[in-house]
Scaffold this active site. Structure first.
Site, PDB file in Angstrom:
ATOM      1  N   HIS A 203       0.909  -1.233   0.154  1.00 50.58           N
ATOM      2  CA  HIS A 203      -0.071   0.129   0.062  1.00 50.58           C
ATOM      3  C   HIS A 203       0.996   1.190   0.025  1.00 50.58           C
ATOM      4  O   HIS A 203       0.170   2.337  -0.126  1.00 50.58           O
ATOM      5  CB  HIS A 203      -0.759  -0.061   1.220  1.00 50.58           C
TER       6      HIS A 203
HETATM    7  C1  UD1 Z   1      -2.443   5.623   5.762  1.00 52.81           C
HETATM    8  C2  UD1 Z   1      -1.283   6.115   6.194  1.00 52.81           C
HETATM    9  C3  UD1 Z   1       0.010   5.284   6.084  1.00 52.81           C
HETATM   10  C4  UD1 Z   1      -0.389   4.145   6.726  1.00 52.81           C
HETATM   11  C5  UD1 Z   1      -1.602   3.449   6.254  1.00 52.81           C
HETATM   12  C6  UD1 Z   1      -1.946   2.230   6.850  1.00 52.81           C
HETATM   13  C7  UD1 Z   1      -0.682   8.813   6.055  1.00 52.81           C
HETATM   14  C8  UD1 Z   1      -0.095  10.011   5.425  1.00 52.81           C
HETATM   15  N1  UD1 Z   1      -0.811   7.402   5.496  1.00 52.81           N
HETATM   16  O1  UD1 Z   1      -2.115   5.480   4.152  1.00 52.81           O
HETATM   17  O2  UD1 Z   1       1.129   5.803   6.615  1.00 52.81           O
HETATM   18  O3  UD1 Z   1       0.604   2.778   6.367  1.00 52.81           O
HETATM   19  O4  UD1 Z   1      -2.718   4.448   6.414  1.00 52.81           O
HETATM   20  O5  UD1 Z   1      -3.083   1.295   6.354  1.00 52.81           O
HETATM   21  O6  UD1 Z   1      -1.644   8.755   6.833  1.00 52.81           O
HETATM   22  N2  UD1 Z   1      -9.680   4.386   1.391  1.00 52.81           N
HETATM   23  C9  UD1 Z   1     -10.643   3.710   1.541  1.00 52.81           C
HETATM   24  N3  UD1 Z   1     -11.361   3.208   2.801  1.00 52.81           N
HETATM   25  C10 UD1 Z   1     -10.622   3.609   4.111  1.00 52.81           C
HETATM   26  C11 UD1 Z   1      -9.551   4.083   4.040  1.00 52.81           C
HETATM   27  C12 UD1 Z   1      -8.861   4.783   2.879  1.00 52.81           C
HETATM   28  O7  UD1 Z   1     -11.462   3.299   0.624  1.00 52.81           O
HETATM   29  O8  UD1 Z   1     -11.262   2.939   4.905  1.00 52.81           O
HETATM   30  C13 UD1 Z   1      -8.949   4.863   0.182  1.00 52.81           C
HETATM   31  C14 UD1 Z   1      -9.419   6.120  -0.163  1.00 52.81           C
HETATM   32  O9  UD1 Z   1      -9.453   6.206  -1.516  1.00 52.81           O
HETATM   33  C15 UD1 Z   1      -8.030   6.972   0.205  1.00 52.81           C
HETATM   34  C16 UD1 Z   1      -6.905   6.082   0.264  1.00 52.81           C
HETATM   35  O10 UD1 Z   1      -7.361   4.932   0.449  1.00 52.81           O
HETATM   36  O11 UD1 Z   1      -7.807   7.834  -0.647  1.00 52.81           O
HETATM   37  C17 UD1 Z   1      -5.724   6.429   1.151  1.00 52.81           C
HETATM   38  O12 UD1 Z   1      -6.250   6.706   2.357  1.00 52.81           O
HETATM   39  P1  UD1 Z   1      -5.366   7.611   3.601  1.00 52.81           P
HETATM   40  O13 UD1 Z   1      -5.898   7.350   4.923  1.00 52.81           O
HETATM   41  O14 UD1 Z   1      -5.254   8.736   2.861  1.00 52.81           O
HETATM   42  O15 UD1 Z   1      -3.960   6.913   3.446  1.00 52.81           O
HETATM   43  P2  UD1 Z   1      -3.357   5.454   3.410  1.00 52.81           P
HETATM   44  O16 UD1 Z   1      -2.968   4.878   2.115  1.00 52.81           O
HETATM   45  O17 UD1 Z   1      -4.452   4.668   3.719  1.00 52.81           O
HETATM   46  N1  UDP Z   2      -3.357  -5.842   9.164  1.00 53.01           N
HETATM   47  C1  UDP Z   2      -4.655  -6.366   9.294  1.00 53.01           C
HETATM   48  N2  UDP Z   2      -5.169  -6.894   8.255  1.00 53.01           N
HETATM   49  C2  UDP Z   2      -4.449  -6.842   6.732  1.00 53.01           C
HETATM   50  C3  UDP Z   2      -3.295  -6.314   6.720  1.00 53.01           C
HETATM   51  C4  UDP Z   2      -2.739  -5.775   7.772  1.00 53.01           C
HETATM   52  O1  UDP Z   2      -5.051  -6.573  10.170  1.00 53.01           O
HETATM   53  O2  UDP Z   2      -5.235  -7.316   5.910  1.00 53.01           O
HETATM   54  C5  UDP Z   2      -2.890  -5.418  10.356  1.00 53.01           C
HETATM   55  C6  UDP Z   2      -1.309  -5.803  10.600  1.00 53.01           C
HETATM   56  O3  UDP Z   2      -1.117  -7.122  11.390  1.00 53.01           O
HETATM   57  C7  UDP Z   2      -0.724  -4.665  11.433  1.00 53.01           C
HETATM   58  C8  UDP Z   2      -1.438  -3.547  11.033  1.00 53.01           C
HETATM   59  O4  UDP Z   2      -2.778  -4.138  10.297  1.00 53.01           O
HETATM   60  O5  UDP Z   2      -1.100  -4.867  12.849  1.00 53.01           O
HETATM   61  C9  UDP Z   2      -0.649  -2.544   9.917  1.00 53.01           C
HETATM   62  O6  UDP Z   2      -1.278  -1.671   9.390  1.00 53.01           O
HETATM   63  P1  UDP Z   2      -0.556  -1.248   7.883  1.00 53.01           P
HETATM   64  O7  UDP Z   2       0.093  -2.339   7.155  1.00 53.01           O
HETATM   65  O8  UDP Z   2      -2.164  -0.634   7.170  1.00 53.01           O
HETATM   66  O9  UDP Z   2       0.168   0.171   8.143  1.00 53.01           O
HETATM   67  P2  UDP Z   2       1.536   0.552   8.412  1.00 53.01           P
HETATM   68  O10 UDP Z   2       2.179  -0.256   9.409  1.00 53.01           O
HETATM   69  O11 UDP Z   2       2.247   0.164   7.243  1.00 53.01           O
HETATM   70  O12 UDP Z   2       1.607   1.752   8.870  1.00 53.01           O
END
Ligand code: UD1
Ligand code: UDP
Length: 361
Positions: A203
């Site tokens: 991601h």
């Molecule tokens: C965010 C964090 C990242 C983290 C990740 C964990 C920031 C800058 N980034 O990235 O560090 O690793 O979360 O998962 O805060 N969306 C959905 N449903 C949801 C949430 C998001 O569809 O419930 C989609 C939307 O299109 C959105 C995109 O995901 O625009 C990105 O979501 P966003 O929260 O901005 O950043 P992440 O890529 O999720």
């Molecule tokens: N995780 C989860 N389901 C998934 C993928 C990840 O429960 O399908 C959990 C994972 O075990 C960890 C957390 O989500 O506890 C990590 O989140 P993510 O990878 O979204 O964010 P990051 O750590 O990169 O910020």
């Protein structure tokens, strides 16, 4: 007197759960804010059902947007919340936009900030998380570190050592607390996976946003699937791009919705190896002794390489690394210091002492 926790994105929830539980055991009044940065059931709600987390007292419903839109909406919502609650301390987690927005908003209103997972550095300013980490740490009164390298970074940046505490890793508290609930065989069979399989999560913007790098990634995953079936719980970010590029078309790549914590960790535990660009998954695989190939040029969690099962990988060497770990496994060296399931308690102790000292002063 209220301690206010700010959470909002998936990785925040397993980090906050043990801290909230330890402070609850001490009888402190707490308020849990969910910013709504993540909102799909499988990115948010499922963690409240599965983990030892209280219901959020409020969900600000901020949702998605550009960085500026999302951060601005977070700050507006959090400012109102902070002014109403007037917390003794605002506790923030990790490195997401909700973390940054809460730290900036609290600091400008004069409310002290505690940062859980302080001091991690990738030294890669093209990552939004690196900016969030640096700013949040600069504004924090209490800095809780998961590894000794984080302390060294903060010291070099001039942070007062009295504010820095090595407490271990609360995300690992959650992992250890849930080990008995994991069922790798059930999770594998429910997805129709063979006994030997890989887990992948992807991601990072640097991997999935740009169609060219996403295309290279899809080709790489298809090559990896010639070695073993891959289950890929696909994060909503990049889902459309990766699917348009045919990620789900390979018969041995099993694309599924994001998984709940227990199913995900069960699958990781039973896997031959993990391919990921997640931060937290590098730590969880280290603790479980599962080989982890991290598709990134750097990591802010080097302890997972020096002490654990993590290796940085690129398109150039992923397949060779994968072949090596599938043939020989990976040597798991030692558990990082204080990754023992008691970090939440340590954080609670420091916070309680800090509150006492403030009352006395
Ligand atoms: C965010 C964090 C990242 C983290 C990740 C964990 C920031 C800058 N980034 O990235 O560090 O690793 O979360 O998962 O805060 N969306 C959905 N449903 C949801 C949430 C998001 O569809 O419930 C989609 C939307 O299109 C959105 C995109 O995901 O625009 C990105 O979501 P966003 O929260 O901005 O950043 P992440 O890529 O999720
Ligand atoms: N995780 C989860 N389901 C998934 C993928 C990840 O429960 O399908 C959990 C994972 O075990 C960890 C957390 O989500 O506890 C990590 O989140 P993510 O990878 O979204 O964010 P990051 O750590 O990169 O910020």
């Amino acid at each position: 007197m209220t301690l206010l926790h700010v959470t909002g994105a998936r990785p925040n929830f397993p980090k906050a759960a043990p801290v909230i539980a330890a402070l609850a055991a001490a009888g402190v009044r707490q308020r849990l804010v969910h910013t709504g940065q993540h909102y799909d059931d499988r990115m948010s709600e499922i963690f409240f059902r599965e983990l030892d987390l209280p219901r959020p007292d409020i969900n600000l419903g901020v949702g998605s947007g550009t960085h500026a839109q999302q951060t601005a909406a977070l700050m507006v919502g959090l400012e109102e919340e902070f002014l109403q609650t007037r917390p003794e301390l605002v506790i923030v987690y990790g490195d997401v936009n909700s973390t940054l927005a809460a730290a900036v908003t609290a600091a400008k209103l004069g409310f002290p900030v505690a940062h859980v997972e302080a001091g991690l550095r990738s030294f890669d300013m093209s990552m939004p998380e690196e900016i969030n980490r640096i700013v949040t740490d600069r504004l924090s009164d209490l800095l809780f570190c998961t590894s000794p390298d984080a302390i060294a970074h903060l010291a070099r940046e001039g942070v007062d050592p009295d504010r820095i505490h090595l407490v271990g890793n609360p995300m690992i508290d959650t992992l250890l607390a849930n080990l008995d609930r994991l069922d790798a065989q059930r999770a594998r069979e429910s997805l129709g996976l063979p006994e030997r399989y890989l887990v992948a999560t992807l991601h990072r913007p640097g991997n999935v946003d740009d169609p060219e790098s996403a295309g290279a990634l899809v080709a790489l995953m298809q090559s990896a699937a010639s070695r073993a079936d891959i289950v890929l719980p696909l994060h909503p970010r990049g889902r459309a791009v990766l699917e348009a590029l045919g990620i789900a078309d390979h018969p041995r790549i099993h694309v599924v919705e994001p998984l709940g914590y227990l199913d995900f960790i069960s699958l990781v535990r039973g896997s031959a190896a993990v391919i990921t660009d997640s931060g937290g998954v590098q730590e969880e695989t280290t603790m479980l002794g599962v080989p982890c190939l991290t598709l990134r040029p750097n990591t802010e969690r080097p302890i997972t390489i020096t002490h654990g099962t993590n290796r940085l990988a690129s398109a150039d060497n992923l397949l060779a690394l994968l072949d090596a770990v599938l043939d020989d496994g990976i040597e798991s060296r030692m558990t990082p210091p204080l990754w023992d399931g008691r970090s939440g308690e340590r954080i609670a102790h420091v916070i309680l002492d800090w509150l006492d000292a403030r009352e006395t002063a």
